[in-house]
Write an enzyme that holds these catalytic residues in place. Structure first.
Site, short mmCIF file in Angstrom:
data_model
loop_
_atom_site.label_atom_id
_atom_site.label_comp_id
_atom_site.label_asym_id
_atom_site.label_seq_id
_atom_site.Cartn_x
_atom_site.Cartn_y
_atom_site.Cartn_z
N ASP A 99 8.80 -6.95 7.29
CA ASP A 99 9.27 -7.87 6.25
C ASP A 99 10.54 -7.44 5.51
O ASP A 99 10.80 -7.90 4.41
CB ASP A 99 8.15 -8.06 5.21
CG ASP A 99 7.58 -6.72 4.73
OD1 ASP A 99 8.31 -5.72 4.75
OD2 ASP A 99 6.41 -6.69 4.33
N GLU A 121 3.31 -7.18 13.29
CA GLU A 121 2.68 -7.21 11.97
C GLU A 121 2.94 -8.57 11.29
O GLU A 121 3.37 -8.66 10.15
CB GLU A 121 3.15 -6.06 11.07
CG GLU A 121 2.23 -5.81 9.90
CD GLU A 121 2.72 -4.70 8.98
OE1 GLU A 121 1.93 -3.78 8.73
OE2 GLU A 121 3.87 -4.77 8.51
N GLU A 135 10.16 -9.05 0.27
CA GLU A 135 9.36 -8.96 1.48
C GLU A 135 8.55 -10.23 1.78
O GLU A 135 8.48 -10.67 2.94
CB GLU A 135 8.43 -7.75 1.40
CG GLU A 135 9.13 -6.41 1.51
CD GLU A 135 9.65 -5.89 0.19
OE1 GLU A 135 10.14 -4.74 0.14
OE2 GLU A 135 9.58 -6.63 -0.83
N HIS A 212 7.78 2.96 -5.55
CA HIS A 212 9.17 2.60 -5.30
C HIS A 212 9.44 1.10 -5.41
O HIS A 212 10.59 0.68 -5.39
CB HIS A 212 9.59 3.03 -3.89
CG HIS A 212 8.96 2.19 -2.80
ND1 HIS A 212 7.65 2.35 -2.42
CD2 HIS A 212 9.46 1.18 -2.05
CE1 HIS A 212 7.37 1.48 -1.46
NE2 HIS A 212 8.44 0.75 -1.22
N ARG A 214 10.39 -2.66 -6.12
CA ARG A 214 11.36 -3.25 -7.05
C ARG A 214 10.66 -3.85 -8.27
O ARG A 214 11.14 -3.74 -9.39
CB ARG A 214 12.16 -4.36 -6.35
CG ARG A 214 13.14 -3.86 -5.31
CD ARG A 214 13.77 -5.03 -4.55
NE ARG A 214 14.63 -4.56 -3.47
CZ ARG A 214 15.92 -4.38 -3.56
NH1 ARG A 214 16.53 -4.61 -4.72
NH2 ARG A 214 16.64 -3.96 -2.54
N HIS A 245 10.94 9.04 -4.52
CA HIS A 245 11.73 8.09 -3.73
C HIS A 245 13.22 8.30 -4.00
O HIS A 245 13.62 8.74 -5.08
CB HIS A 245 11.32 6.65 -4.08
CG HIS A 245 11.80 5.64 -3.11
ND1 HIS A 245 13.01 4.99 -3.23
CD2 HIS A 245 11.24 5.15 -1.97
CE1 HIS A 245 13.17 4.15 -2.23
NE2 HIS A 245 12.11 4.24 -1.44
#
Length: 374
Positions: A99, A121, A135, A212, A214, A245
């Site tokens: 994604d 996936e 995503e 991590h 957003r 990260h």
């Protein structure tokens, strides 16, 4: 064009690399198909680490990463570069995984050249177009143009059917992340960082923390940092391990809360093979990652997810993953419940992993062969 039909596998990030590696290896061993592996290097350093672990040498390295790129800049560069690469190599199909922006743009590039798109996936849905962002939008877009949907679970298949995908275009394969994980944990454990070796050998309970997303940047990340501090002080005999990260916004937010704590270890992101062993050495996993929600249950580790929703509900339904959000009080309460109650811990640790048997790559190979009438 090669004598045998070639599948072009396009990937750009560490999670993609982990999940396509078993498929690339299966294609390399195939007597019917060839493989052309193409990396966009959306994550440069972490991507190279995974390729090294799985002994994959990309055929094409587009090296598109630039500091501070916007999502649209990444998408534009991937679209143009993959279009040129497809024109040069003339694959029979293009496989993308998951994604990311690389997936969305590469899929469109293949579709616009009438090359079948294979979506590995496929069918994950959170139900919220803006969480995770971008995503959720990317995977829905790719679902509209894919010719073959390799769904990891029956839930993913049901999502695709709900969206109007023809059942004959869907194959439930299990998740290739389990293939990759089995491969990695069978290798000898050796951490590059001697501190990790010391902690893993000490017998102390490890709380592994990764964050991590957003949507967690800002106040949520502050909450996570504060919760880490409370937990470290409440459980001084435990060790919190935080692979930081690369995003400087994540580091700048978390570090001030934990910098002076002796039982919080801040490390650089570790190579995939080491990370698989780190999960195995951990007691509890606290994360907002998607892939770890699949990996940790395979090793019997409870996963507390720092999000309000997930596109991977199977493990939540099975009881090995729990959504807890990113509020300080909730994080502290849920981790403490597992630390303080052996019954609560075992209820999650012993839940059945719903993501497969480690033989997904072969199912993917068979499905692609059928798509190409081989």
């Amino acid at each position: 064009m090669a004598e045998r039909p070639a599948v072009m596998v396009v990937y750009g990030t560490r999670p993609e690399a982990i999940k396509v590696a078993p498929v690339i290896k299966a294609l390399e061993e195939s007597e019917k198909l060839d493989v052309i592996s193409v990396i966009t290097a959306q994550h440069r350093e972490m991507l190279d680490q995974v390729n090294e672990v799985f002994e994959v040498t990309p055929d094409v390295d587009l090296n598109l990463m630039k500091p501070g790129q916007t999502l649209n800049e990444i998408a534009a560069r991937v679209l143009t570069s993959i279009d040129e690469t497809i024109a040069e190599h003339q694959p029979a199909a293009v496989l993308v995984q998951g994604d990311t922006t690389t997936v969305m743009a590469a899929g469109i590039a293949a579709f616009n050249r009438s090359i079948p798109v294979v979506h590995l996936e496929a069918g994950l849905r959170s139900g919220d177009l803006f969480s995770p962002f971008p995503e959720e939008g990317n995977r829905k877009l790719v679902s509209q143009i894919a010719s073959l949907h390799l769904a990891p679970t029956e839930v993913s298949k049901a999502n695709l059917l709900h969206d109007g995908v023809d059942e004959s275009d869907i194959v439930v394969t299990g998740n290739t992340v389990i293939d990759a994980l089995h491969w990695a944990v069978e290798r000898p454990r050796e951490f590059t960082d001697p501190v990790l070796n010391e902690v893993a050998d000490s017998g102390r309970q490890i709380i592994l923390v990764t964050t991590h997303r957003r949507e967690n940047l800002g106040s949520n990340m502050e909450n996570i940092g504060r919760a880490m501090r409370v937990l470290a002080e409440r459980y001084p005999d435990a060790v919190l391990v935080w692979p930081a990260h690369k995003n400087p916004k994540v580091r700048e937010t978390i570090k001030p809360h934990i910098a002076d704590l002796a039982n919080v270890i801040s490390i650089e992101p570790v190579a995939y093979g080491e990370f698989a062993h780190l999960i195995g050495a951990s007691h509890i996993v606290l994360t907002d990652s998607g892939g770890i929600q699949e990996e940790a249950p395979s090793l019997g580790k409870p996963v507390l997810v720092l999000r309000e929703n997930t596109e991977r509900p199977e493990a939540v339904d099975a009881g090995t993953v729990k959504l807890i959000g990113a509020q300080e009080a909730d994080i502290v309460r849920e981790v403490s419940a597992l630390m303080d109650s052996e019954d609560a811990y075992q209820a999650m640790a012993q839940a059945v992993n719903p993501y497969g048997d480690g033989k997904s790559a072969q199912r993917c190979l068979d499905a692609m062969g059928a798509l190409l009438d081989l």
